[in-house]
Write an enzyme that holds these catalytic residues in place. Structure first.
Site, PDB file in Angstrom:
ATOM      1  N   TYR A 156     -25.721  17.945   9.636  1.00  0.00           N
ATOM      2  CA  TYR A 156     -24.826  17.656  10.755  1.00  0.00           C
ATOM      3  C   TYR A 156     -23.619  18.588  10.744  1.00  0.00           C
ATOM      4  O   TYR A 156     -22.673  18.388  11.480  1.00  0.00           O
ATOM      5  CB  TYR A 156     -24.297  16.212  10.668  1.00  0.00           C
ATOM      6  CG  TYR A 156     -25.370  15.162  10.636  1.00  0.00           C
ATOM      7  CD1 TYR A 156     -26.667  15.437  11.031  1.00  0.00           C
ATOM      8  CD2 TYR A 156     -25.094  13.885  10.204  1.00  0.00           C
ATOM      9  CE1 TYR A 156     -27.642  14.474  10.994  1.00  0.00           C
ATOM     10  CE2 TYR A 156     -26.071  12.899  10.163  1.00  0.00           C
ATOM     11  CZ  TYR A 156     -27.340  13.207  10.564  1.00  0.00           C
ATOM     12  OH  TYR A 156     -28.306  12.254  10.542  1.00  0.00           O
ATOM     13  N   GLY A 187       0.810  -1.215   0.000  1.00  0.00           N
ATOM     14  CA  GLY A 187       0.000   0.000   0.000  1.00  0.00           C
ATOM     15  C   GLY A 187       0.840   1.259   0.000  1.00  0.00           C
ATOM     16  O   GLY A 187       2.073   1.232   0.129  1.00  0.00           O
ATOM     17  N   HIS A 205      -6.038  -7.170  -8.605  1.00  0.00           N
ATOM     18  CA  HIS A 205      -5.025  -6.445  -7.814  1.00  0.00           C
ATOM     19  C   HIS A 205      -5.569  -6.016  -6.456  1.00  0.00           C
ATOM     20  O   HIS A 205      -5.401  -6.714  -5.464  1.00  0.00           O
ATOM     21  CB  HIS A 205      -4.538  -5.242  -8.643  1.00  0.00           C
ATOM     22  CG  HIS A 205      -3.413  -4.480  -8.023  1.00  0.00           C
ATOM     23  ND1 HIS A 205      -2.695  -3.522  -8.691  1.00  0.00           N
ATOM     24  CD2 HIS A 205      -2.851  -4.529  -6.790  1.00  0.00           C
ATOM     25  CE1 HIS A 205      -1.762  -3.024  -7.912  1.00  0.00           C
ATOM     26  NE2 HIS A 205      -1.837  -3.614  -6.753  1.00  0.00           N
ATOM     27  N   HIS A 207      -3.653   3.497  -1.751  1.00  0.00           N
ATOM     28  CA  HIS A 207      -3.757   2.129  -2.275  1.00  0.00           C
ATOM     29  C   HIS A 207      -3.504   1.177  -1.115  1.00  0.00           C
ATOM     30  O   HIS A 207      -2.598   1.394  -0.306  1.00  0.00           O
ATOM     31  CB  HIS A 207      -2.712   1.898  -3.365  1.00  0.00           C
ATOM     32  CG  HIS A 207      -2.590   0.456  -3.778  1.00  0.00           C
ATOM     33  ND1 HIS A 207      -3.682  -0.321  -4.102  1.00  0.00           N
ATOM     34  CD2 HIS A 207      -1.492  -0.350  -3.917  1.00  0.00           C
ATOM     35  CE1 HIS A 207      -3.263  -1.526  -4.430  1.00  0.00           C
ATOM     36  NE2 HIS A 207      -1.944  -1.587  -4.327  1.00  0.00           N
ATOM     37  N   HIS A 209      -3.963  -3.283   0.193  1.00  0.00           N
ATOM     38  CA  HIS A 209      -4.334  -4.663  -0.114  1.00  0.00           C
ATOM     39  C   HIS A 209      -5.221  -5.165   1.022  1.00  0.00           C
ATOM     40  O   HIS A 209      -5.090  -6.295   1.468  1.00  0.00           O
ATOM     41  CB  HIS A 209      -3.085  -5.530  -0.243  1.00  0.00           C
ATOM     42  CG  HIS A 209      -2.264  -5.201  -1.449  1.00  0.00           C
ATOM     43  ND1 HIS A 209      -1.365  -6.073  -1.985  1.00  0.00           N
ATOM     44  CD2 HIS A 209      -2.184  -4.111  -2.227  1.00  0.00           C
ATOM     45  CE1 HIS A 209      -0.776  -5.527  -3.040  1.00  0.00           C
ATOM     46  NE2 HIS A 209      -1.264  -4.319  -3.190  1.00  0.00           N
ATOM     47  N   SER A 253       9.274   3.660  -1.831  1.00  0.00           N
ATOM     48  CA  SER A 253       8.999   2.266  -2.199  1.00  0.00           C
ATOM     49  C   SER A 253       9.724   1.285  -1.279  1.00  0.00           C
ATOM     50  O   SER A 253      10.905   1.447  -0.977  1.00  0.00           O
ATOM     51  CB  SER A 253       9.450   2.008  -3.648  1.00  0.00           C
ATOM     52  OG  SER A 253       9.091   0.686  -4.025  1.00  0.00           O
ATOM     53  N   GLY A 254       8.951   0.300  -0.802  1.00  0.00           N
ATOM     54  CA  GLY A 254       9.570  -0.823  -0.089  1.00  0.00           C
ATOM     55  C   GLY A 254      10.104  -0.505   1.284  1.00  0.00           C
ATOM     56  O   GLY A 254      10.872  -1.269   1.864  1.00  0.00           O
ATOM     57  N   SER A 307       7.092   5.349  -4.432  1.00  0.00           N
ATOM     58  CA  SER A 307       6.275   4.132  -4.503  1.00  0.00           C
ATOM     59  C   SER A 307       6.188   3.634  -5.947  1.00  0.00           C
ATOM     60  O   SER A 307       6.101   4.418  -6.887  1.00  0.00           O
ATOM     61  CB  SER A 307       4.845   4.414  -3.996  1.00  0.00           C
ATOM     62  OG  SER A 307       3.988   3.363  -4.365  1.00  0.00           O
ATOM     63  N   SER A 308       6.171   2.308  -6.078  1.00  0.00           N
ATOM     64  CA  SER A 308       6.067   1.702  -7.421  1.00  0.00           C
ATOM     65  C   SER A 308       4.709   2.013  -8.059  1.00  0.00           C
ATOM     66  O   SER A 308       4.521   1.795  -9.251  1.00  0.00           O
ATOM     67  CB  SER A 308       6.244   0.186  -7.310  1.00  0.00           C
ATOM     68  OG  SER A 308       5.351  -0.334  -6.333  1.00  0.00           O
ATOM     69  N   ASP A 309       3.767   2.542  -7.274  1.00  0.00           N
ATOM     70  CA  ASP A 309       2.441   2.883  -7.809  1.00  0.00           C
ATOM     71  C   ASP A 309       2.325   4.362  -8.171  1.00  0.00           C
ATOM     72  O   ASP A 309       1.233   4.835  -8.495  1.00  0.00           O
ATOM     73  CB  ASP A 309       1.354   2.549  -6.777  1.00  0.00           C
ATOM     74  CG  ASP A 309       1.233   1.039  -6.569  1.00  0.00           C
ATOM     75  OD1 ASP A 309       1.149   0.611  -5.406  1.00  0.00           O
ATOM     76  OD2 ASP A 309       1.253   0.294  -7.568  1.00  0.00           O
ATOM     77  N   ASP A 346     -23.869   5.630   3.080  1.00  0.00           N
ATOM     78  CA  ASP A 346     -23.354   6.773   3.854  1.00  0.00           C
ATOM     79  C   ASP A 346     -22.049   7.313   3.276  1.00  0.00           C
ATOM     80  O   ASP A 346     -21.713   8.478   3.457  1.00  0.00           O
ATOM     81  CB  ASP A 346     -23.103   6.364   5.308  1.00  0.00           C
ATOM     82  CG  ASP A 346     -24.397   6.322   6.128  1.00  0.00           C
ATOM     83  OD1 ASP A 346     -24.363   5.760   7.228  1.00  0.00           O
ATOM     84  OD2 ASP A 346     -25.427   6.844   5.636  1.00  0.00           O
TER      85      ASP A 346
HETATM   86  O1  LIG Z   1       0.472  -3.147  -5.366  1.00  0.00           O
HETATM   87  C1  LIG Z   1       1.608  -3.329  -4.958  1.00  0.00           C
HETATM   88  C2  LIG Z   1       2.239  -4.664  -5.041  1.00  0.00           C
HETATM   89  O2  LIG Z   1       1.287  -5.558  -5.590  1.00  0.00           O
HETATM   90  C3  LIG Z   1       2.325  -2.187  -4.322  1.00  0.00           C
HETATM   91  O3  LIG Z   1       1.331  -1.231  -3.973  1.00  0.00           O
HETATM   92  C4  LIG Z   1       2.947  -2.552  -2.999  1.00  0.00           C
HETATM   93  O4  LIG Z   1       1.871  -2.961  -2.183  1.00  0.00           O
HETATM   94  C5  LIG Z   1       3.614  -1.332  -2.374  1.00  0.00           C
HETATM   95  O5  LIG Z   1       4.669  -0.939  -3.203  1.00  0.00           O
HETATM   96  P1  LIG Z   1       5.553   0.330  -2.787  1.00  0.00           P
HETATM   97  O6  LIG Z   1       4.625   1.495  -2.531  1.00  0.00           O
HETATM   98  O7  LIG Z   1       6.318  -0.040  -1.516  1.00  0.00           O
HETATM   99  O8  LIG Z   1       6.467   0.542  -3.976  1.00  0.00           O
END
Ligand SMILES: O=C(CO)[C@@H](O)[C@H](O)COP(=O)(O)O
Length: 236
Positions: A227, A28, A169, A95, A97, A45-46, A74-76, A120
């Site tokens: 509210y 994430g 994913h 993001h 999982h 990342s990682g 991040s790889s995303d 909601d």
């Molecule tokens: O979706 C994925 C891997 O499936 C990535 O989101 C990892 O869950 C986190 O990667 P980094 O943010 O550490 O690069």
């Protein structure tokens, strides 16, 4: 340190994500955008969430070029950037999982509005994307993940349905800022869990009426909110 306020907001949101139990290990990520300066701050990342500090948060431009930071973003990152370009009103992306939302995503199933808890926070079905083609996986996979999310949202207001399930994913969520985006990720996981068990009990797909969906969503996020809830769709 440059961009300290944006970095701190993103660091705090990543800590909140980890403490919420929605992510384990280094799964994430959270990012936020400063649209005035055209920069994005994102988790490295990682890197273990527990070991992260403000200076580890990576700052890039909207091409994904690092402008400040010693670590790899991040790889995303390119998915986050694609969402910022597609959804102009959002200020942050998350993001995860998280178990139930990822189970719905891996099953290729959207989450219909089965009850008022869903209504909601999500003004309709939480979409699942189509599967990426082999060519989309081979070329520009991460950006294409953002593209199929935008495609799945269609003409829906992204702040009215601040989540999508990426087929095969997992979930991506967003909000007006990093704290809002993490909150939406928490609500998505709760709704995904309730929906899973509702379908197990009923053995069929359930969906509430449009009237009930609208009544619940509007009373929390609509103009007539009584509210004093901040309008979710404030511009960033
Ligand atoms: O979706 C994925 C891997 O499936 C990535 O989101 C990892 O869950 C986190 O990667 P980094 O943010 O550490 O690069």
């Amino acid at each position: 340190m440059k961009y300290s306020a944006l970095r701190k907001a993103v660091l705090d949101a990543n800590f909140e994500l980890y403490e919420s139990g929605l992510v384990i290990s280094t799964f994430g990520n959270v990012s936020a955008i400063d649209r005035q300066n055209g920069i994005v701050a994102i988790k490295p990342s990682g890197v273990s969430y527990k070991a992260m500090n403000t200076s580890d948060i990576v700052v890039t431009d909207l091409d994904g070029t690092i402008i400040d930071g010693d670590m790899r973003p991040s790889s995303d990152l390119d998915t986050h950037i694609e969402l910022y370009k597609s959804f102009k009103a959002i200020g942050a992306v998350v993001h995860t999982h998280s178990f139930y939302a990822t189970a719905w995503a891996q099953s290729g199933r959207a989450i219909p509005a089965m009850g008022t808890t869903h209504a909601d926070y999500f003004n309709g079905t939480i979409p699942v994307t189509r599967q990426l083609t082999d060519a989309e996986i081979r070329d520009d996979y991460v950006r294409n993940t953002g593209r199929v999310i935008a495609e799945a949202l269609g003409n829906n207001d992204p702040l009215a349905i601040p989540a999508a399930l990426v087929n095969d994913h997992g979930p991506f969520c967003w909000g007006v800022d990093a704290a809002d985006a993490v909150h939406n990720a928490e609500m998505l996981e709760a709704v995904a869990r309730i929906a899973f068990h509702s379908r197990q009990i009923s053995q069929e797909s359930l969906e509430i009426s449009a009237a009930l969906l609208d009544r619940h969503f509007q009373r929390k996020h609509g103009k007539s909110a009584t509210y004093g809830q901040p309008a979710r769709s404030k511009q960033v």
